[in-house]
Write a protein that holds these residues in place. Structure first.
Motif, mmCIF file in Angstrom:
data_model
loop_
_atom_site.group_PDB
_atom_site.id
_atom_site.type_symbol
_atom_site.label_atom_id
_atom_site.label_comp_id
_atom_site.label_asym_id
_atom_site.label_seq_id
_atom_site.Cartn_x
_atom_site.Cartn_y
_atom_site.Cartn_z
ATOM 1 N N LYS A 9 5.900 30.524 -18.665
ATOM 2 C CA LYS A 9 6.485 29.877 -17.496
ATOM 3 C C LYS A 9 5.482 29.877 -16.367
ATOM 4 O O LYS A 9 4.832 30.899 -16.097
ATOM 5 N N PHE A 11 4.844 27.992 -12.283
ATOM 6 C CA PHE A 11 5.330 27.113 -11.222
ATOM 7 C C PHE A 11 4.152 26.332 -10.661
ATOM 8 O O PHE A 11 3.090 26.893 -10.405
ATOM 9 N N THR A 49 13.565 35.973 -13.530
ATOM 10 C CA THR A 49 12.958 34.730 -14.016
ATOM 11 C C THR A 49 13.246 34.550 -15.504
ATOM 12 O O THR A 49 13.629 33.464 -15.955
ATOM 13 N N ARG A 52 16.746 33.447 -15.994
ATOM 14 C CA ARG A 52 16.958 32.045 -15.630
ATOM 15 C C ARG A 52 16.365 31.105 -16.669
ATOM 16 O O ARG A 52 16.867 29.998 -16.870
ATOM 17 N N LEU A 53 15.300 31.551 -17.333
ATOM 18 C CA LEU A 53 14.732 30.741 -18.418
ATOM 19 C C LEU A 53 15.744 30.619 -19.556
ATOM 20 O O LEU A 53 15.885 29.572 -20.173
ATOM 21 N N ASN A 57 18.178 27.535 -15.996
ATOM 22 C CA ASN A 57 17.898 27.200 -14.591
ATOM 23 C C ASN A 57 16.431 26.871 -14.421
ATOM 24 O O ASN A 57 16.069 26.061 -13.594
ATOM 25 N N TYR A 58 15.602 27.603 -15.152
ATOM 26 C CA TYR A 58 14.168 27.374 -15.091
ATOM 27 C C TYR A 58 13.739 26.714 -16.385
ATOM 28 O O TYR A 58 14.251 27.018 -17.457
ATOM 29 N N GLN B 245 18.921 23.323 -12.606
ATOM 30 C CA GLN B 245 17.510 23.382 -12.978
ATOM 31 C C GLN B 245 16.665 22.544 -12.011
ATOM 32 O O GLN B 245 15.611 22.986 -11.554
ATOM 33 N N ASP B 248 16.685 24.519 -8.665
ATOM 34 C CA ASP B 248 16.060 25.845 -8.665
ATOM 35 C C ASP B 248 14.607 25.812 -9.132
ATOM 36 O O ASP B 248 13.822 26.679 -8.778
ATOM 37 N N ASP B 249 14.278 24.841 -9.959
ATOM 38 C CA ASP B 249 12.921 24.778 -10.505
ATOM 39 C C ASP B 249 12.462 23.318 -10.525
ATOM 40 O O ASP B 249 12.219 22.744 -11.580
ATOM 41 N N GLN B 251 10.363 20.034 -10.531
ATOM 42 C CA GLN B 251 9.061 19.798 -11.149
ATOM 43 C C GLN B 251 8.226 18.786 -10.371
ATOM 44 O O GLN B 251 7.014 18.861 -10.370
ATOM 45 N N GLN B 256 10.421 18.963 -4.854
ATOM 46 C CA GLN B 256 10.070 20.248 -4.245
ATOM 47 C C GLN B 256 10.152 20.158 -2.728
ATOM 48 O O GLN B 256 10.661 21.060 -2.068
#
Lengths: 227, 265
Positions: A9, A11, A49, A52-53, A57-58, B245, B248-249, B251, B256
């Motif tokens: 993962k 960001f 994290t 959430r993966l 969520n991620y 998703q 919260d994340d 892409q 963002q």
């Protein structure tokens, strides 16, 4: 039940010069039905994290995140929605609810979502709220007005209303007094006994040792910084 | 996992394929494609001018797109491209299986007709003729959107903004539509009224098994209401996925920026 293979993962912060921040790599873990695995590691190591993966969520950068027979890393939104409704529960640290909805209905909602009749769902919700010592006079009020500890217990009741085959618990015993903490641990043991696969984060070491069968140190998944 | 297999076999309620709407040389929305399944609520977010309302109006048939298909799974004939339907067919769809909730209740209500009449009109459009039954249903729906039935004979012009919006929702849902288009349904309402409306919409969506497409610029609204999210910028879809998703994340650079621009209360 839950199996992660080579998950990584990172960001990408597009608005800060497209900085890429790798946060996890080569995550491998496996949790079987009836087993509780505790995630350990310092604050910021990536315990939440990782959760959430798994919950979707991620978005994983690579690897497979299998829950049952669905790969969360590749699944369509509606498959993840179905997974969350029928298979995978998540007790987060914060309760997020629609304003104005009564605590009893907040707890009953996961049951209603899978088609449980209204009266049965409300009965189950009421017994969970009672077990977690939420005074009955609060049941018809929105939890947005509750204290932190009360919100946390409503959140737990909601997470345990429906018997999910897999559960993610992020600090379920934080900010609870001894009596409620014991109730939560009993709920977790009950879930294990009926065959739920559980991944938990517990800062409370006694609680952790009581319910977890094994531990995974998340700092092992931190990317090795090239010095 | 039987239920998941069943869901995969389901026919989408709405399939949008490469929908494009131009305003002369300028892009309204371009090449938008997605499938919406029964019971799903999809949010479309983006700043003013991003094309989200253009897209909604093009899907709902309010203005003709330049290209693309909007295929709806009709009760009788199965999937049909609504853009190729005749005008009467599309109007019928707009009165039965489809509903459209406007941002300004005035655009979706008849201001000179009583509250009961506004609800009854839609029932009459699908063949309701018995006055007593129509009035009973109208009163029932006023109750469901929390308007006292003593107000049934009042005109909406005598209602507050929040009440007008709830009346508009009652008028739209009384015929049991399967797909609801909503354009900023909580826009312009103060927060306490918004919360009430959100709660109402959520319970109606669940009880009636509705599918909905909600255009809004309010990320908190989509987090509470939408299963899925589409983010638009300059007429293009820049990101889509599961609502939490995407929030919260995120892409895409624009998402963002959007998410990080929200003020924390």
């Amino acid at each position: 039940m839950i199996e992660l293979e080579n998950v990584s993962k990172s960001f990408t912060l597009h608005n800060q010069g497209s900085a890429v921040i790798p946060v996890m790599e080569r995550v491998n873990l496996q949790v079987s039905a009836g087993e509780c695995v505790g995630l350990v590691g310092a604050s910021g190591a990536g315990k939440s994290t990782l959760m959430r993966l798994i919950y979707g969520n991620y978005l994983a950068a690579s690897g497979r995140v299998m829950v049952g027979d669905l790969d969360v890393a590749q699944a369509e939104p509606r498959q993840i929605i179905a997974l969350r409704r029928e298979t995978l529960g998540y007790v987060s640290q914060f309760l997020r609810v629609v304003p104005r909805v009564a605590a009893l209905d907040v707890v009953a909602e996961p049951l209603l979502a899978v088609g449980t009749p209204q009266n049965k769902a409300r009965d189950k919700a009421a017994s969970l709220l009672a077990e977690l010592n939420i005074p009955e006079r609060l049941w018809s009020l929105s939890p947005t007005t509750f204290s932190g500890g009360e919100q946390q217990r409503v959140n737990i009741a909601r997470g345990f209303a429906y018997d999910y085959p897999a559960l993610l618990l992020d600090e379920p015993t934080a900010s609870l007094d001894a009596k409620n903490r014991a109730t939560v641990l009993r709920l977790i043991e009950g879930a294990k006994a009926r065959g739920a696969a559980i991944i938990g984060i517990f800062h409370d070491e006694a609680a952790r040792d009581q319910v977890c069968d094994s531990f995974i140190d998340v700092s092992a998944f931190s990317p090795k910084v090239a010095a | 996992m039987g239920a998941q297999v069943k869901e995969q076999d389901m026919t989408p309620l709405l399939q949008v394929n490469a929908l494009t709407k131009m305003y002369g040389p300028r892009i309204g929305c371009k090449d938008v494609s997605f499938d919406l399944y029964p019971g799903e609520v999809m949010g479309i977010v983006g700043e003013s001018g991003s094309g989200k309302s253009t897209l909604l109006n093009a899907m709902a048939g309010h203005h003709a797109p330049d290209q693309g298909e909007v295929v709806f799974d009709t009760r009788v004939d199965g999937p049909v491209d609504t853009l190729k339907m005749s005008e009467p067919e599309r109007r019928m769809l707009g009165r039965t299986d489809w509903a459209f909730v406007h941002q300004h209740a005035r655009d979706g209500l008849r201001m000179s007709v009583s509250a009961g009449g506004n609800i009854g009109e839609r029932l009459m459009a699908v063949g309701g003729r018995h006055y007593g039954e129509i009035r009973t249903q109208a009163a029932d729906w006023l109750g469901r959107v929390e308007i006292s039935d003593s107000r049934i004979d009042d005109r909406p012009s005598a209602f507050s903004g929040g009440m007008q919006q709830r009346l508009q929702i009652a008028r739209n849902l009384v015929t049991g539509p399967r797909l609801v288009f909503m354009d900023e349904p909580t826009g312009g309402l103060d927060v306490s009224v918004q919360a009430r409306l959100l709660d109402l919409l959520r319970s109606l969506v669940r009880e009636m098994g509705l599918s909905a497409i909600i255009v809004t610029h309010d990320l908190a609204v989509v987090r509470l209401l939408a299963d899925r999210l589409m983010v638009m910028k300059d007429g293009h879809v820049v990101e889509s996925g599961l609502t939490d998703q995407v929030l919260d994340d995120p892409q895409h650079a624009y998402t963002q920026l959007l998410v990080s621009s929200v003020l924390q209360v």
